[in-house]
Design an enzyme around this catalytic site. Structure first.
Site, PDB file in Angstrom:
ATOM      1  N   ASP A 142      25.233  -3.567  16.527  1.00 24.69           N
ATOM      2  CA  ASP A 142      23.935  -2.885  16.438  1.00 24.69           C
ATOM      3  C   ASP A 142      23.763  -1.891  17.594  1.00 24.69           C
ATOM      4  O   ASP A 142      24.453  -1.968  18.617  1.00 24.69           O
ATOM      5  CB  ASP A 142      22.835  -3.957  16.483  1.00 24.69           C
ATOM      6  CG  ASP A 142      21.558  -3.525  15.793  1.00 24.69           C
ATOM      7  OD1 ASP A 142      21.416  -2.321  15.481  1.00 24.69           O
ATOM      8  OD2 ASP A 142      20.674  -4.388  15.579  1.00 24.69           O
ATOM      9  N   ASP A 183      16.944  -0.749   7.694  1.00 20.79           N
ATOM     10  CA  ASP A 183      16.161  -1.972   7.903  1.00 20.79           C
ATOM     11  C   ASP A 183      15.151  -2.154   6.779  1.00 20.79           C
ATOM     12  O   ASP A 183      14.521  -3.216   6.677  1.00 20.79           O
ATOM     13  CB  ASP A 183      15.411  -1.897   9.241  1.00 20.79           C
ATOM     14  CG  ASP A 183      16.292  -2.357  10.389  1.00 20.79           C
ATOM     15  OD1 ASP A 183      17.342  -2.971  10.123  1.00 20.79           O
ATOM     16  OD2 ASP A 183      15.936  -2.093  11.548  1.00 20.79           O
TER      17      ASP A 183
HETATM   18  C1  DGJ Z   1      18.057  -3.833  14.129  1.00 27.94           C
HETATM   19  C2  DGJ Z   1      18.858  -4.146  12.905  1.00 27.94           C
HETATM   20  O1  DGJ Z   1      18.828  -3.084  12.029  1.00 27.94           O
HETATM   21  C3  DGJ Z   1      18.321  -5.414  12.275  1.00 27.94           C
HETATM   22  O2  DGJ Z   1      19.021  -5.691  11.087  1.00 27.94           O
HETATM   23  C4  DGJ Z   1      18.448  -6.551  13.253  1.00 27.94           C
HETATM   24  O3  DGJ Z   1      19.805  -6.806  13.499  1.00 27.94           O
HETATM   25  C5  DGJ Z   1      17.719  -6.204  14.534  1.00 27.94           C
HETATM   26  N1  DGJ Z   1      18.126  -4.932  15.051  1.00 27.94           N
HETATM   27  C6  DGJ Z   1      17.942  -7.266  15.576  1.00 27.94           C
HETATM   28  O4  DGJ Z   1      17.401  -6.932  16.770  1.00 27.94           O
END
Ligand code: DGJ
Length: 729
Positions: free
Chosen positions: A479, A549
């Site tokens: 991430d 997301d």
């Molecule tokens: C952003 C990601 O896109 C989410 O899926 C998740 O992993 C969060 N970060 C966790 O902090």
């Protein structure tokens, strides 16, 4: 595929199966662009370039040839300062303060295969005979600057991959102010520009606008490609649509700040260029050193956007993505993020994993919150040690228990970041990007590690590798949750500070290369607050990316449709989440969430232990179906039948390369009273074959399905959808 050279006319003809790209060296040594479009036979191209005398506001290269002006000449890599007033492809500052350069042809090489780009991701050939490369050396004899332009064409792909390498062969020091990857002058400007724009949770929406005189550009100044504008642009002839018309696609294999621009000039020609964003960029080029630009991948399609996309899909799937997982079926996963956020312990995780195993899932992913003291997003990034409060028996124990349930184990990292509240930051406060004396701007309570530094990169490689070698980890979610501010490095001298952002990206690529090659069996998925760094550069290291997301099924139609303009479905992570949806609060049926997510790398992101029995039955069926059809989604061709940007209905069909199997999905966002009967014409099937429509007990000819179409079954309620498997018999 061929690259032909005609020494009498000094003309290069780059041929793919369907397109031609033609370049000519003029007597003056300037490199002119002659043609890029539908494939033409190799013949006499001497007369293609029309030049004519213009007013004195277009200066002449020589007094004896009034027709030759750099201001009007279509060029391949234009310099700045001697008569071309349009956007230059590169610019540098000499020791005497001048920024003027003059490049002339010196020599060229044509050879089989495609060399690697030093330190950068790029498309590749697996066998020498799969590709041919042309390198043209341009030289500025006053300052001994060599620019090597590289063009590759591939056997089975209708693309031209371009990049440039600038070499300082002289005694003085240059400062590069701009070094774009490609530039091409198209003879017309009656095009629309298509870009993919968005925001967090709303990535890659299609946006189309007509070209106008002057410069139009899309760019990122964030230090990452970003949610806002993808490093991609297409020019479409006015009548072009999904299946017809001329389209020129430009995609940059780079993950940092970029620019893509089109300048329409006074004579209605369009200069298209793309590369690293010159904004806040310089690069010191010492004697004997060189600078490699990223690669730009260019596609010409005379059959609309759909054909352009499929060219990108096939190339990126097979000759950009790498490693064991490039060709392997991707697992159905269950991720705990939206189920628990930071609030979990080993029992809770095992409960979710157990339910996942019961429902047929194959991989459990432990998301953010397993390390340091991370109970919220305000601490611990950089402290990559398991949190024994939550997981008292450690990661290895948890991973083994997950394995015993029959699932593989995956783990989340955010290796490019550091929390001010972390042991790592307390020990190394200068390891983040920063400028002495300035406040360090936080975003999501975190700072960006200085990946332009070798010591920082090495430390991260070690930390991540230590974790990955102690637990049986089969998948990593990588991430990255903020963009760069106060871009500066503690270890670079003043005259190299503006190199920091690009050096960061080079450092990132080195870290990714090192970790992914140390752990070749691990499936890596990249992520940046969803799809904030969904670009071809990252796909070279990690063959799939978390698309967004936003997991709402309706939102996903636009996000996945827009993403598919360049990127294949097999690179898109797509999950079913709970309702009401956490991002938009909408409640959609489990079937529709499943149908949308099945059009990518399928998974779930919710608390499976809280599902009703009816939903569990639906999920079990979805997982079973996906396992049967995933090879079609992950490795087949995608045809976009109906666009969510144009109406209430969306439809996509995925077809295997041999056209023996297909998977169709159809979505209707809002129910309509007394609605007209819908019929969709399918695409990509074999007209000569008959197909069994699974679950419908029906056999129909490919010709009927593609010309008459398929009557859409009656659907009830808002957010309705259906999916259908087709098998040739
Ligand atoms: C952003 C990601 O896109 C989410 O899926 C998740 O992993 C969060 N970060 C966790 O902090």
């Amino acid at each position: 595929m061929a690259i032909l050279y005609n020494p009498q006319e000094n003309i290069f003809h780059l041929q793919t199966d369907t397109a031609s790209y033609i370049i000519r060296v003029l007597k003056s040594g300037h490199l002119a662009h002659l043609y890029w479009g539908k494939g033409i036979r190799n013949s006499n191209f001497e007369n293609l370039l029309k030049m004519q005398e213009r007013a004195s506001f277009s200066p002449n290269v020589s007094g004896s040839d009034k027709a030759l002006s750099l201001d009007t000449l279509p060029q391949e890599y234009p310099a700045y300062g001697n008569g071309d007033f349009r956007t230059p492809a590169f610019q540098l500052k000499l020791e005497n303060g001048s920024t003027i350069t003059d490049l002339r042809y010196q020599n060229h090489r044509i050879y089989s295969g495609k060399p690697k780009l030093e330190g950068l991701p790029a498309t590749y050939a697996e066998q020498e005979d799969e590709a041919e490369t042309l390198e043209i050396d341009l030289f500025d004899s006053l300052i001994s600057l060599r620019v090597i332009l590289s063009y590759t064409v591939f056997k089975n792909h209708n693309v031209v991959a371009r990049s440039a390498r600038l070499v300082n062969e002289g005694p003085q020091q240059f400062k590069l102010l701009r070094a774009l990857s490609m530039s091409v002058d198209l003879p017309r400007c009656d095009y629309d520009l298509l870009q993919l724009q968005g925001a967090w949770a709303r990535e890659r929406y299609m946006e189309r606008r007509p070209l106008a005189h002057g410069n139009q550009s899309i760019e990122s100044r964030r230090g990452a490609s970003g949610h806002q504008l993808n490093p991609f642009m297409a020019l479409l002839s006015k009548n072009a649509g999904e299946n017809y018309g001329e389209v020129y696609g430009f995609s940059l294999v780079y993950s940092g700040s970029f620019i893509a621009q089109v300048e329409v000039d006074q004579f209605d020609t369009a200069r298209v260029s793309m590369g690293i964003n010159p904004f806040d960029f310089t690069w010191k080029l010492e004697p004997g050193s060189s600078f490699q630009t990223p690669e730009a991948v260019m596609v010409y399609s005379d059959r609309g956007l759909g054909h352009m996309s499929r060219e990108y899909h096939r190339l990126y799937r097979s000759r950009l993505c790498r490693g064991k997982h490039r060709d392997s079926s991707r697992p159905v996963l269950i991720n705990n993020w939206e189920a628990t956020y930071f609030d979990f312990n080993a029992e809770k995780i095992l409960d979710i994993a157990r339910e996942g195993a019961n429902l047929g899932m194959e991989l459990f992913v432990l998301d953010d919150g397993w390390f340091g003291k991370r109970d919220s997003d305000n601490c611990s990034l950089g402290d990559w040690f398991v949190d024994k409060r939550k997981l008292p028996d450690g990661l290895k124990d948890l991973a083994s228990k997950v394995n015993q349930l029959g699932l593989k184990f995956g783990l989340w990292f955010e290796p490019e970041m550091i929390s001010p509240d972390s042991d790592l930051y307390r020990a190394h406060p200068d390891w983040c990007l920063h400028v002495p004396g300035r406040k360090r701007t936080e975003a999501r309570n975190q700072l960006v590690l200085d990946y332009s530094r070798k010591d920082v990169c090495d430390a991260i490689i070690k930390m991540v590798s230590d974790i990955l070698s102690t637990a049986p980890v089969a998948y990593v979610k990588w991430d990255m949750n903020r963009n760069m501010t106060e871009i500066g490095s503690a270890v670079l001298p003043a005259d190299r500070q503006r190199e920091t952002a690009h050096r960061y990206i080079l450092g990132l690529y080195r870290v990714m290369e090192e970790i992914t090659s140390r752990f070749p069996d691990i499936l890596f998925e990249s992520c940046s607050g969803g799809g904030g760094r969904f670009d071809p550069g990252i796909l070279y290291y990690m063959p799939q990316t978390w698309t967004s997301d936003d997991t709402d099924a309706v939102e996903r139609l636009k996000i996945q449709h827009g993403t598919s303009i360049v990127y294949p479905a097999g690179t898109m992570g797509a999950h079913v989440s709970a309702v009401p949806n956490h991002q938009v609060g909408r409640s959609t049926p489990i079937e529709t969430r499943g149908n949308a997510a099945m059009c990518g790398n399928f998974g779930y992101e919710l608390d499976l232990t809280k599902l009703s029995e009816a939903d569990k039955a639906a999920v079990r069926e979805q997982v079973r179906t996906y396992k049967e059809i995933r090879h079609i989604i992950q490795f087949g061709d995608m045809y976009r039948l109906l666009s969510p940007f144009e109406g209430n209905e969306t439809a996509w069909i995925f077809v295997t390369e041999d056209k023996s199997e297909a998977f169709l999905t159809f979505f209707r966002v809002l129910a309509q009273p007394h609605a007209p009967l819908s019929r969709i014409r399918l695409e990509g099937l074999d007209e000569a074959r008959n197909y069994k429509l699974e679950g419908m007990d029906l056999i129909m000819g490919g010709d009927i399905l593609m010309n008459f179409g398929l009557n859409v079954p009656e659907l009830q309620g808002d957010y309705a959808s259906f999916s259908l498997g087709l098998k040739a018999i």
